[in-house]
Design an enzyme around this catalytic site. Structure first.
Site, PDB file in Angstrom:
ATOM      1  N   CYS A 160       0.832  -1.358  -0.060  1.00 47.35           N
ATOM      2  CA  CYS A 160      -0.025  -0.007  -0.007  1.00 47.35           C
ATOM      3  C   CYS A 160       0.872   1.197  -0.114  1.00 47.35           C
ATOM      4  O   CYS A 160       0.245   2.347  -0.124  1.00 47.35           O
ATOM      5  CB  CYS A 160      -0.901   0.205   1.062  1.00 47.35           C
ATOM      6  SG  CYS A 160      -2.290  -1.449   1.258  1.00 47.35           S
TER       7      CYS A 160
ATOM      8  N   HIS B  91      -8.850   4.012  -1.357  1.00 47.12           N
ATOM      9  CA  HIS B  91      -7.478   3.622  -1.503  1.00 47.12           C
ATOM     10  C   HIS B  91      -7.254   2.362  -2.620  1.00 47.12           C
ATOM     11  O   HIS B  91      -7.276   1.438  -2.305  1.00 47.12           O
ATOM     12  CB  HIS B  91      -7.531   2.805   0.033  1.00 47.12           C
ATOM     13  CG  HIS B  91      -6.307   2.043   0.385  1.00 47.12           C
ATOM     14  ND1 HIS B  91      -4.851   2.638  -0.050  1.00 47.12           N
ATOM     15  CD2 HIS B  91      -5.631   1.022   0.932  1.00 47.12           C
ATOM     16  CE1 HIS B  91      -3.941   1.986   0.305  1.00 47.12           C
ATOM     17  NE2 HIS B  91      -4.419   0.959   0.944  1.00 47.12           N
TER      18      HIS B  91
HETATM   19  C1  LIG Z   1     -14.781  -3.646   4.197  1.00 50.32           C
HETATM   20  C2  LIG Z   1     -14.740  -4.474   3.088  1.00 50.32           C
HETATM   21  C3  LIG Z   1     -14.736  -6.117   3.650  1.00 50.32           C
HETATM   22  C4  LIG Z   1     -16.274  -4.524   2.700  1.00 50.32           C
HETATM   23  O1  LIG Z   1     -16.464  -5.207   1.526  1.00 50.32           O
HETATM   24  P1  LIG Z   1     -17.853  -6.044   1.069  1.00 50.32           P
HETATM   25  O2  LIG Z   1     -18.625  -6.106   2.493  1.00 50.32           O
HETATM   26  O3  LIG Z   1     -17.691  -7.100   0.478  1.00 50.32           O
HETATM   27  O4  LIG Z   1     -18.510  -4.828   0.210  1.00 50.32           O
HETATM   28  P2  LIG Z   1     -18.931  -4.739  -0.974  1.00 50.32           P
HETATM   29  O5  LIG Z   1     -17.697  -4.348  -1.919  1.00 50.32           O
HETATM   30  O6  LIG Z   1     -19.797  -5.833  -1.380  1.00 50.32           O
HETATM   31  O7  LIG Z   1     -19.823  -3.451  -1.265  1.00 50.32           O
HETATM   32  C5  LIG Z   1     -21.036  -3.527  -0.489  1.00 50.32           C
HETATM   33  C6  LIG Z   1     -21.635  -2.003  -0.392  1.00 50.32           C
HETATM   34  O8  LIG Z   1     -20.916  -1.410   1.036  1.00 50.32           O
HETATM   35  C7  LIG Z   1     -20.311  -0.350   0.257  1.00 50.32           C
HETATM   36  N1  LIG Z   1     -18.833  -0.401   0.776  1.00 50.32           N
HETATM   37  C8  LIG Z   1     -17.891  -0.947   0.652  1.00 50.32           C
HETATM   38  N2  LIG Z   1     -16.785  -1.007   1.328  1.00 50.32           N
HETATM   39  C9  LIG Z   1     -17.028   0.126   1.897  1.00 50.32           C
HETATM   40  C10 LIG Z   1     -16.310   0.920   2.682  1.00 50.32           C
HETATM   41  N3  LIG Z   1     -15.012   0.399   3.184  1.00 50.32           N
HETATM   42  N4  LIG Z   1     -16.804   2.254   3.594  1.00 50.32           N
HETATM   43  C11 LIG Z   1     -18.234   2.287   3.038  1.00 50.32           C
HETATM   44  N5  LIG Z   1     -18.847   1.603   2.396  1.00 50.32           N
HETATM   45  C12 LIG Z   1     -18.458   0.529   1.667  1.00 50.32           C
HETATM   46  C13 LIG Z   1     -20.265  -0.423  -1.325  1.00 50.32           C
HETATM   47  O9  LIG Z   1     -20.176   0.613  -1.808  1.00 50.32           O
HETATM   48  C14 LIG Z   1     -21.407  -1.281  -1.503  1.00 50.32           C
HETATM   49  O10 LIG Z   1     -22.680  -0.266  -1.315  1.00 50.32           O
HETATM   50  P3  LIG Z   1     -23.680  -0.432  -2.201  1.00 50.32           P
HETATM   51  O11 LIG Z   1     -24.631  -1.600  -1.631  1.00 50.32           O
HETATM   52  O12 LIG Z   1     -24.865   0.720  -1.750  1.00 50.32           O
HETATM   53  O13 LIG Z   1     -23.307  -0.564  -3.601  1.00 50.32           O
HETATM   54  C15 LIG Z   1     -13.688  -4.070   2.008  1.00 50.32           C
HETATM   55  O14 LIG Z   1     -14.119  -3.043   1.399  1.00 50.32           O
HETATM   56  C16 LIG Z   1     -12.486  -4.328   2.417  1.00 50.32           C
HETATM   57  O15 LIG Z   1     -11.942  -5.205   2.678  1.00 50.32           O
HETATM   58  N6  LIG Z   1     -11.732  -3.410   2.694  1.00 50.32           N
HETATM   59  C17 LIG Z   1     -10.349  -3.122   3.176  1.00 50.32           C
HETATM   60  C18 LIG Z   1      -9.520  -3.069   2.041  1.00 50.32           C
HETATM   61  C19 LIG Z   1      -8.239  -3.261   2.439  1.00 50.32           C
HETATM   62  O16 LIG Z   1      -7.633  -3.980   3.286  1.00 50.32           O
HETATM   63  N7  LIG Z   1      -6.936  -2.449   1.928  1.00 50.32           N
HETATM   64  C20 LIG Z   1      -5.784  -2.612   2.292  1.00 50.32           C
HETATM   65  C21 LIG Z   1      -5.529  -1.807   3.638  1.00 50.32           C
HETATM   66  S1  LIG Z   1      -3.831  -1.603   3.949  1.00 50.32           S
END
Ligand SMILES: CC(C)(COP(=O)(O)OP(=O)(O)OC[C@H]1O[C@@H](n2cnc3c(N)ncnc32)[C@H](O)[C@@H]1OP(=O)(O)O)[C@@H](O)C(=O)NCCC(=O)NCCS
Length: 394
Positions: free
Chosen positions: A83, A337
């Protein structure tokens, strides 16, 4: 070594880019950066491209990005530091300018994470912790790694889920004024607390999203920078740090040693007093991949004593006008991100802040003329701390 300045910045909107391929996404940022600098492709001596990939189809994006952007033939490579790839690409490009190898270099970060379904992206990121001992044996993914940091921190210092939520509220608030942010809707503490659990105590609104996006900056030597702009933003100091990939080899989960080392080195190079760094900066970007990460960053950067970082969040001291304004672009949490693009986007944001070019609602007061970007790769595997200044460094 020659002094190096940022003379042009650009970025694509962050979010979902299902209508644009990786090359077009990168071009959106590159085009803006070239125009901002007042140069053309012919002036660029090297292109450093940050991309982690794996989730997207293009395996050698440096070449295809350059081809699409009319930069074929220019020296180039792809840079990866998880990252922190964006900062790594920027620093290596700056070093080429500083050494005299080229006069102008372009640092580009681009990622198209939504090419894969979210569970695949989450798995691929998870493999970047420690594959054998932590991912393969225990199934740790990044939300669960940072949940470990959060539970350790809350247990030791008494911070609450509300304190974590306040980071999200602040960053979503500022994202609402950022036309490039993935999420422009403001949220309340209650919204965060009621959002879907991901890895306790982290909920959906404590996490940065899987994101597509690109950013680019043009770096120039002093002679060239002075010809191109009246407001060069100088790189005043860069610090580097790294740590074990295996979390069990680290002494505790309450600090990132890589950040402490990188900050100390950057402060020394930029002449910042490490005992009171908040006095030096008008605006700061920190790596808030999860809300707890922003609180740890406050402490590891020396903005608060160990165990006191959450008080800055609780008391609103990292809003504009507070002790030290942090992530006025929405941060990773709400701007998004797109992994390789993040560090480059931080540089673009600090540049625009120092040039006072962002909307008034999120423009920091520029008094000292200095900003800082903190970019972490992995679970603290790599950290880059980069200090930017309107004053030419000594
Ligand atoms: C948090 C996380 C698990 C959510 O994934 P998910 O539950 O599968 O979410 P989806 O991609 O299916 O999205 C579902 C809904 O939530 C929303 N959403 C997804 N991630 C979001 C977040 N981080 N914040 C706010 N909303 C979020 C999407 O826009 C979507 O909305 P919609 O239904 O209105 O279209 C995923 O975003 C994640 O792993 N984030 C961390 C990424 C990471 O680790 N990066 C590196 C870090 S160093």
């Amino acid at each position: 070594m020659r002094k190096v300045a940022i003379v042009g910045v650009g970025q694509s909107p962050f979010g979902r880019a299902s209508d644009r391929g990786i090359n077009e996404l990168a071009w959106q940022a590159i085009k803006q950066a070239l125009q901002d600098a007042g140069i053309t492709q012919r002036d660029v001596g090297f292109v450093s491209v940050a991309n982690v990939g794996g989730w997207s189809a293009e395996p050698l994006p440096a070449i295809s990005v350059n081809e699409y952007a009319g930069l074929t033939g220019v020296g180039t490579y792809r840079v990866e530091a998880a990252c922190a790839s964006g900062s790594a690409a920027l620093v290596t490009a700056a070093n080429l300018v500083s050494s005299g190898a080229v006069d102008i270099a372009l640092a580009v970060g681009v990622e198209r994470m939504n090419e894969s379904p979210t569970p695949t992206a989450v798995e691929l990121i998870g493999r970047a912790g420690n594959y054998f001992w932590e991912f393969d044996m225990f199934g740790l993914t990044f939300p669960s790694y940072y949940a470990l940091y959060a539970t350790a921190y809350m247990n030791k210092y008494g911070a609450t889920e509300e304190d974590l939520a306040k980071i999200s509220v602040k960053n979503h608030f500022y994202a609402s004024f950022n036309e490039y942010a993935a999420f422009r809707k403001r949220v309340t503490v209650d919204d965060v607390l009621k959002s879907r659990p991901v890895a306790w105590p982290l909920k959906l609104l404590d996490c940065s999203p899987i994101t597509d996006g690109a950013a680019a900056v043009v770096l120039a030597s002093e002679d060239v920078a002075r010809k191109l702009t009246d407001t060069p933003v100088w790189i005043a100091g860069v610090g580097y740090g790294s740590d074990t990939s295996n979390l069990s080899k680290r002494p505790d989960f309450l600090t990132l040693r890589a950040t402490r080392k990188a900050a100390a080195e950057a402060y020394k190079k930029a002449g910042v007093d490490p005992s009171k760094p908040v006095k030096s900066f008008d605006v700061v970007e920190v790596h808030d991949c999860f809300t707890i990460a922003e609180i740890l960053a406050y402490e590891d950067l020396g903005f608060a004593a160990p165990g006191q970082g959450y008080m800055l969040a609780r008391e609103g001291e990292t809003y504009k006008g507070g002790l030290i304004p942090v992530n006025l672009d929405g941060g990773l949490k709400a701007k998004g991100h797109p992994i390789g693009a993040t560090g480059v986007s931080m540089a673009a944001e600090i540049t625009k802040q120092l040039r006072q070019e962002v909307p008034a609602e999120r423009q920091a007061d520029i008094v000292k003329g200095m900003g800082l970007a903190h970019n972490v790769g992995g679970t603290g595997h790599y950290t880059y701390v980069t200090i930017y200044s309107l004053q030419k460094p000594g």
